[in-house]
Design a protein around this motif. Structure first.
Motif, PDB file in Angstrom:
ATOM      1  N   ALA A  50       0.774  -1.273   0.038  1.00  0.00           N
ATOM      2  CA  ALA A  50       0.080   0.036   0.310  1.00  0.00           C
ATOM      3  C   ALA A  50       0.899   1.306  -0.261  1.00  0.00           C
ATOM      4  O   ALA A  50       0.558   2.117  -0.626  1.00  0.00           O
ATOM      5  CB  ALA A  50      -0.968   0.091   1.205  1.00  0.00           C
ATOM      6  N   ALA A  51       1.975   1.197   0.704  1.00  0.00           N
ATOM      7  CA  ALA A  51       2.872   2.497   0.840  1.00  0.00           C
ATOM      8  C   ALA A  51       3.311   2.551  -0.383  1.00  0.00           C
ATOM      9  O   ALA A  51       3.313   3.948  -1.005  1.00  0.00           O
ATOM     10  CB  ALA A  51       3.987   2.245   1.930  1.00  0.00           C
ATOM     11  N   LEU A  52       3.793   1.665  -1.302  1.00  0.00           N
ATOM     12  CA  LEU A  52       4.351   1.718  -2.667  1.00  0.00           C
ATOM     13  C   LEU A  52       3.225   2.583  -3.527  1.00  0.00           C
ATOM     14  O   LEU A  52       3.728   3.428  -4.333  1.00  0.00           O
ATOM     15  CB  LEU A  52       4.821   0.456  -3.195  1.00  0.00           C
ATOM     16  N   LEU A  53       2.172   1.891  -3.308  1.00  0.00           N
ATOM     17  CA  LEU A  53       1.003   2.463  -4.357  1.00  0.00           C
ATOM     18  C   LEU A  53       0.591   3.962  -3.900  1.00  0.00           C
ATOM     19  O   LEU A  53       0.395   4.855  -4.827  1.00  0.00           O
ATOM     20  CB  LEU A  53      -0.400   1.684  -4.197  1.00  0.00           C
ATOM     21  N   ARG A  54       0.723   4.158  -2.795  1.00  0.00           N
ATOM     22  CA  ARG A  54       0.447   5.519  -2.452  1.00  0.00           C
ATOM     23  C   ARG A  54       1.563   6.456  -2.649  1.00  0.00           C
ATOM     24  O   ARG A  54       1.158   7.829  -3.329  1.00  0.00           O
ATOM     25  CB  ARG A  54       0.455   5.800  -0.679  1.00  0.00           C
ATOM     26  N   VAL A  55       2.813   6.203  -2.781  1.00  0.00           N
ATOM     27  CA  VAL A  55       3.802   6.892  -3.066  1.00  0.00           C
ATOM     28  C   VAL A  55       3.494   7.352  -4.789  1.00  0.00           C
ATOM     29  O   VAL A  55       3.719   8.390  -5.230  1.00  0.00           O
ATOM     30  CB  VAL A  55       5.234   6.455  -3.027  1.00  0.00           C
ATOM     31  N   GLU A  56       3.245   6.272  -5.548  1.00  0.00           N
ATOM     32  CA  GLU A  56       3.010   6.271  -6.807  1.00  0.00           C
ATOM     33  C   GLU A  56       1.746   7.361  -7.207  1.00  0.00           C
ATOM     34  O   GLU A  56       1.668   8.143  -8.196  1.00  0.00           O
ATOM     35  CB  GLU A  56       2.774   4.776  -7.552  1.00  0.00           C
ATOM     36  N   LEU A  57       0.862   7.013  -6.511  1.00  0.00           N
ATOM     37  CA  LEU A  57      -0.235   8.012  -6.757  1.00  0.00           C
ATOM     38  C   LEU A  57      -0.210   9.350  -6.367  1.00  0.00           C
ATOM     39  O   LEU A  57      -0.622  10.206  -7.021  1.00  0.00           O
ATOM     40  CB  LEU A  57      -1.661   7.423  -5.856  1.00  0.00           C
ATOM     41  N   ASP A  58       0.664   9.591  -5.302  1.00  0.00           N
ATOM     42  CA  ASP A  58       0.980  11.020  -4.974  1.00  0.00           C
ATOM     43  C   ASP A  58       1.835  11.315  -5.994  1.00  0.00           C
ATOM     44  O   ASP A  58       1.869  12.762  -6.246  1.00  0.00           O
ATOM     45  CB  ASP A  58       1.977  11.078  -3.573  1.00  0.00           C
ATOM     46  N   ARG A  59       2.614  10.831  -6.539  1.00  0.00           N
ATOM     47  CA  ARG A  59       3.561  11.081  -7.774  1.00  0.00           C
ATOM     48  C   ARG A  59       2.606  11.699  -8.687  1.00  0.00           C
ATOM     49  O   ARG A  59       3.100  12.497  -9.579  1.00  0.00           O
ATOM     50  CB  ARG A  59       4.533  10.382  -8.172  1.00  0.00           C
ATOM     51  N   LEU A  60       1.794  10.864  -9.318  1.00  0.00           N
ATOM     52  CA  LEU A  60       1.008  11.081 -10.227  1.00  0.00           C
ATOM     53  C   LEU A  60      -0.063  12.594  -9.975  1.00  0.00           C
ATOM     54  O   LEU A  60      -0.278  13.289 -10.930  1.00  0.00           O
ATOM     55  CB  LEU A  60      -0.039  10.162 -10.387  1.00  0.00           C
ATOM     56  N   ARG A  61      -0.383  12.739  -8.670  1.00  0.00           N
ATOM     57  CA  ARG A  61      -1.003  13.782  -8.625  1.00  0.00           C
ATOM     58  C   ARG A  61      -0.285  15.260  -8.843  1.00  0.00           C
ATOM     59  O   ARG A  61      -0.611  16.185  -9.242  1.00  0.00           O
ATOM     60  CB  ARG A  61      -1.553  13.777  -6.977  1.00  0.00           C
ATOM     61  N   ARG A  62       0.996  15.026  -8.311  1.00  0.00           N
ATOM     62  CA  ARG A  62       1.942  16.297  -8.540  1.00  0.00           C
ATOM     63  C   ARG A  62       2.292  16.502  -9.927  1.00  0.00           C
ATOM     64  O   ARG A  62       2.118  17.477 -10.324  1.00  0.00           O
ATOM     65  CB  ARG A  62       3.285  15.940  -7.870  1.00  0.00           C
ATOM     66  N   GLU A  63       2.235  15.449 -10.587  1.00  0.00           N
ATOM     67  CA  GLU A  63       2.423  15.609 -12.035  1.00  0.00           C
ATOM     68  C   GLU A  63       1.290  16.141 -12.929  1.00  0.00           C
ATOM     69  O   GLU A  63       1.470  16.735 -13.975  1.00  0.00           O
ATOM     70  CB  GLU A  63       2.992  14.358 -12.705  1.00  0.00           C
ATOM     71  N   THR A  64       0.038  16.077 -12.322  1.00  0.00           N
ATOM     72  CA  THR A  64      -1.005  16.460 -12.925  1.00  0.00           C
ATOM     73  C   THR A  64      -1.640  17.644 -12.536  1.00  0.00           C
ATOM     74  O   THR A  64      -2.622  18.267 -12.820  1.00  0.00           O
ATOM     75  CB  THR A  64      -2.174  15.490 -12.792  1.00  0.00           C
ATOM     76  N   ARG A  65      -0.959  18.409 -11.639  1.00  0.00           N
ATOM     77  CA  ARG A  65      -1.207  19.687 -11.033  1.00  0.00           C
ATOM     78  C   ARG A  65      -1.174  20.873 -12.258  1.00  0.00           C
ATOM     79  O   ARG A  65      -0.339  20.506 -12.816  1.00  0.00           O
ATOM     80  CB  ARG A  65      -0.579  20.050  -9.921  1.00  0.00           C
TER      81      ARG A  65
END
Length: 255
Positions: A240-255
């Motif tokens: 879950a921590a790995l997936l949360r990191v990936e999801l957070d990265r995607l959020r930053r990239e799409t801002r």
């Protein structure tokens, strides 16, 4: 009681919504692909681990609510049916997570989606050797299949004690193993998706020694990760921590 899932649409056949209170398109979404013999219900606890995302899972034919359906002719045919359903329903996934056999299905689904102009930003491929380097997989002789399963997750004594149930389960496990054994269409395929490959430090050598070969299947970042545990490390410690990191990265990239 058997676990049931709300369908995404009336026409849906393989996608299962594990986070029923999330609407389509309401936020980041992860699609999970189970191992050989696995079911969508394998991931039923994951929504509580990823509360900021929607979690869906693929239900393969020949099990649970799809028990009466025919087995797919090939792994790419299975992947094509899932990709077509995603495109038909308009679902968009930020991350595809595939475990063991599911890694190959997720990779092929991502390839189909990319060809259709709907690339997936990231894949997390778990407990899986790169396809050109995977160990040999038996799928015909029952004794060979049972011996093969012993390396990964032995069939329980309770199931072995029920011949009819064992035969039913082995039927679809053999079908899944056939898909993996005959999968050869991976050659030359590269994605624009980032790939993270995860393996348990006590997984079988044939996987541990060849999981980094997934780097040849992306033009973007590749990250290899070794975690505690064996082939089914995610039973005790879901990533879950790995997936949360990936999801957070995607959020930053799409801002």
């Amino acid at each position: 009681m058997p676990h049931t899932f709300p369908a995404l649409t009336e026409a849906s056949v393989s996608l299962r919504r594990l986070t029923p209170d999330h609407d389509s398109g309401s936020g980041p979404a992860v699609l999970c692909f189970p191992h050989a013999g696995g079911c969508a219900s394998f991931f039923r606890s994951w929504p509580s681990l990823l509360p900021a995302a929607r979690v869906d899972a693929v239900q393969y034919p020949c099990r649970e609510d799809r028990i009466a359906e025919d087995a797919p002719g090939s792994l790419v045919a299975l992947a094509a049916s899932v990709a077509e359903e995603i495109l038909r329903t308009g679902e968009r996934y930020c991350v595809l997570f595939g475990h063991s056999m599911g890694a190959y299905v997720a990779f092929e689904v991502a390839h189909r989606l990319e060809q259709a102009g709907a690339p997936v930003p990231a894949l997390v491929l778990s407990s899986s050797a790169a396809p050109a380097e995977r160990p040999a997989v038996p799928f015909e002789d029952t004794a060979d299949v049972l011996a093969y399963l012993e390396q990964y997750e032995p069939v329980s004594p309770e199931i072995r004690a029920e011949p009819e149930l064992l035969d039913l389960i082995l039927d679809y496990i053999k079908g899944d193993l056939r898909l993996v054994a005959q999968y050869a269409e991976h050659s030359g395929k590269r994605l624009t998706s980032r790939i993270t490959a995860v393996v348990g430090e006590q997984d079988v050598p044939g996987i541990r020694e060849h999981f980094t070969g997934w780097s040849r299947h992306t033009t973007e970042d590749f990250t290899p990760l070794v975690v505690p545990g064996g082939h089914f490390y995610l039973r005790e410690q879901p990533p879950a921590a790995l997936l949360r990191v990936e999801l957070d990265r995607l959020r930053r990239e799409t801002r």
